[in-house]
Scaffold this motif. Structure first.
Motif, short mmCIF file in Angstrom:
data_model
loop_
_atom_site.label_atom_id
_atom_site.label_comp_id
_atom_site.label_asym_id
_atom_site.label_seq_id
_atom_site.Cartn_x
_atom_site.Cartn_y
_atom_site.Cartn_z
N SER A 46 10.93 -6.60 -2.47
CA SER A 46 10.71 -7.88 -3.13
C SER A 46 11.08 -9.05 -2.24
O SER A 46 10.43 -10.11 -2.28
CB SER A 46 11.52 -7.93 -4.44
OG SER A 46 11.07 -6.94 -5.34
N ILE A 47 12.11 -8.90 -1.43
CA ILE A 47 12.49 -9.97 -0.50
C ILE A 47 11.43 -10.14 0.57
O ILE A 47 11.01 -11.27 0.88
CB ILE A 47 13.87 -9.69 0.12
CG1 ILE A 47 14.97 -9.81 -0.93
CG2 ILE A 47 14.14 -10.65 1.28
CD1 ILE A 47 16.35 -9.40 -0.44
N VAL A 48 10.97 -9.04 1.15
CA VAL A 48 9.95 -9.12 2.20
C VAL A 48 8.68 -9.76 1.64
O VAL A 48 8.01 -10.55 2.33
CB VAL A 48 9.64 -7.73 2.77
CG1 VAL A 48 8.51 -7.81 3.80
CG2 VAL A 48 10.89 -7.13 3.43
N CYS A 49 8.35 -9.45 0.38
CA CYS A 49 7.12 -9.97 -0.23
C CYS A 49 7.29 -11.37 -0.81
O CYS A 49 6.33 -11.93 -1.35
CB CYS A 49 6.63 -9.02 -1.31
SG CYS A 49 6.08 -7.42 -0.68
N LEU A 97 0.79 -6.09 -2.04
CA LEU A 97 1.84 -5.38 -2.76
C LEU A 97 1.26 -4.68 -3.98
O LEU A 97 0.57 -5.29 -4.79
CB LEU A 97 2.93 -6.36 -3.22
CG LEU A 97 3.97 -5.81 -4.21
CD1 LEU A 97 4.79 -4.70 -3.57
CD2 LEU A 97 4.87 -6.94 -4.72
N VAL A 98 1.56 -3.38 -4.08
CA VAL A 98 1.24 -2.62 -5.29
C VAL A 98 2.57 -2.32 -5.98
O VAL A 98 3.32 -1.43 -5.56
CB VAL A 98 0.51 -1.30 -4.96
CG1 VAL A 98 0.17 -0.55 -6.24
CG2 VAL A 98 -0.75 -1.58 -4.15
N PRO A 99 2.93 -3.08 -7.03
CA PRO A 99 4.23 -2.89 -7.68
C PRO A 99 4.24 -1.66 -8.57
O PRO A 99 3.20 -1.05 -8.86
CB PRO A 99 4.38 -4.17 -8.52
CG PRO A 99 2.97 -4.55 -8.85
CD PRO A 99 2.14 -4.14 -7.66
N LEU A 152 3.43 -0.12 -1.03
CA LEU A 152 3.11 0.74 -2.17
C LEU A 152 4.42 1.18 -2.80
O LEU A 152 5.12 2.04 -2.27
CB LEU A 152 2.31 1.96 -1.71
CG LEU A 152 0.98 1.68 -0.99
CD1 LEU A 152 0.39 2.97 -0.45
CD2 LEU A 152 -0.01 0.99 -1.92
N ASP A 153 4.77 0.57 -3.93
CA ASP A 153 6.03 0.86 -4.61
C ASP A 153 5.75 1.87 -5.72
O ASP A 153 5.24 1.52 -6.77
CB ASP A 153 6.62 -0.43 -5.17
CG ASP A 153 8.09 -0.28 -5.55
OD1 ASP A 153 8.66 0.81 -5.32
OD2 ASP A 153 8.67 -1.26 -6.07
N GLU A 154 6.08 3.14 -5.46
CA GLU A 154 5.80 4.24 -6.38
C GLU A 154 4.32 4.24 -6.80
O GLU A 154 3.99 4.18 -8.00
CB GLU A 154 6.70 4.14 -7.62
CG GLU A 154 8.18 4.17 -7.33
CD GLU A 154 8.68 5.53 -6.86
OE1 GLU A 154 7.94 6.50 -7.00
OE2 GLU A 154 9.80 5.60 -6.34
N PRO A 155 3.39 4.32 -5.83
CA PRO A 155 1.98 4.12 -6.16
C PRO A 155 1.34 5.24 -6.97
O PRO A 155 0.33 5.02 -7.63
CB PRO A 155 1.31 4.03 -4.78
CG PRO A 155 2.20 4.86 -3.90
CD PRO A 155 3.60 4.61 -4.40
#
Length: 308
Positions: free
Chosen positions: A49-52, A82-84, A158-161
């Motif tokens: 989240s910080i990087v994005c 970003l894919v949350p 990809l966050d838990e894609p």
């Protein structure tokens, strides 16, 4: 080569005093698949989240594509898709309009041919005129990926894609991820399916309690920390391990039919040679042997337990 993501002494402490991230240094190479692993609450999503640009850091700096994510946030965010974890879409909009709108948010000119390619790559083309509310969870997850790719980013998070995605869709996604990597896109993924990281990643990072405890090439990590075993099926059962084999990390099966030798990569060649010579000297014959190696999941669990 300049890293495409350069994290320096990054930390995050919330007003409550909770330190979600301890000072982290991390460089991610262009065109690699980097897997960030860690238990729930380890700090994975906070770091992403910080990087994005979704969460502000307490200290430190992040460059994305050469742009500071705080001072040059527009330029930095244009580099990132970003894919949350959460599925957040307009329920009554069509797939085509949803993805096209995301492209426009980044100031990109309309490009129907590119949107068509993305939808086809994700097996969404037949659903392009369907409203989001009519799609399955797996299809909605694909639309989230299409939205993230709509503005042609160089970096894809990809966050838990594949959470809640069936096996067929999961395989299709990883085919697409490999194709993106081949085209030069850098992929950073978090996953609880550690077999995915083992299959896909070039490098592995392990985070626990806000601390980045390890970053290493996957092959080197598994070679350095992976346990290996040589199992010998004996010609005749043994009542106990002979004293002449003392010093070897051996276990005897309950029925006396198998000897199991556990070793690491550094001891592999010399250790096996010495063991086999000693067996011959003692007149212990075997009729079969097999080797096995611990998985990335075994290594991950061991690392987290050691820190705990």
């Amino acid at each position: 080569m300049q890293p495409i993501i350069d994290v320096r002494q990054l930390s995050k402490t919330y007003a409550s005093g909770f330190q979600a991230l301890k000072p982290i240094d991390l460089q991610i190479r262009q065109g690699e698949i980097f897997a960030l692993l860690g238990p729930n609450g380890a700090g994975k999503t906070t770091l992403i989240s910080i990087v994005c640009g979704i969460v502000n850091p307490s200290a430190g700096s992040v460059l994305a594509g050469g742009h500071d994510v705080v001072r040059e946030y527009r330029a930095a965010r244009s580099q990132i898709g970003l894919v949350p974890q959460e599925l957040t879409t307009d329920s009554f909009e069509t797939v085509w309009n949803t993805v096209s709108f995301s492209r426009g948010l980044f100031g990109k000119a309309p490009d129907p041919a590119y949107i068509e390619k993305v939808l086809k790559d994700l097996s969404l083309w037949s659903k392009k005129d369907s409203k989001m509310i009519t799609l399955s969870g797996g299809m909605k997850r694909r639309v989230m990926i299409a939205k993230a790719l709509s503005h042609e980013p160089r970096i894809l998070f990809l966050d838990e894609p594949t959470a809640g995605v069936d096996v067929e869709l999961r395989r299709d996604m990883w085919t697409m991820v490999r194709a993106l990597r081949a085209s030069g896109v850098t992929i950073i993924l978090t996953t609880h399916y550690i077999d995915e990281a083992e299959e896909m990643a070039d490098r592995i990072g392990v985070i626990n309690k806000g601390e980045l405890i390890l970053v290493q090439d996957k092959a080197e990590l598994m070679n350095r920390l992976g346990r290996r075993q040589l199992t010998l099926q004996l010609q005749s059962p043994l009542a106990a391990i002979p004293a002449g084999l003392a010093g070897h990390a051996l276990e005897l099966s309950a029925d006396g039919q198998q000897l199991v030798y556990t070793f690491d990569a550094q001891a592999e060649r010399s250790g096996i040679d010495v063991l086999l010579r000693r067996l011959a000297e003692l007149g212990i014959d075997f009729k079969d042997l097999r080797t096995s190696q611990s998985s990335l999941e075994d290594i991950f669990v061991d690392l987290v337990r050691e820190r705990a």
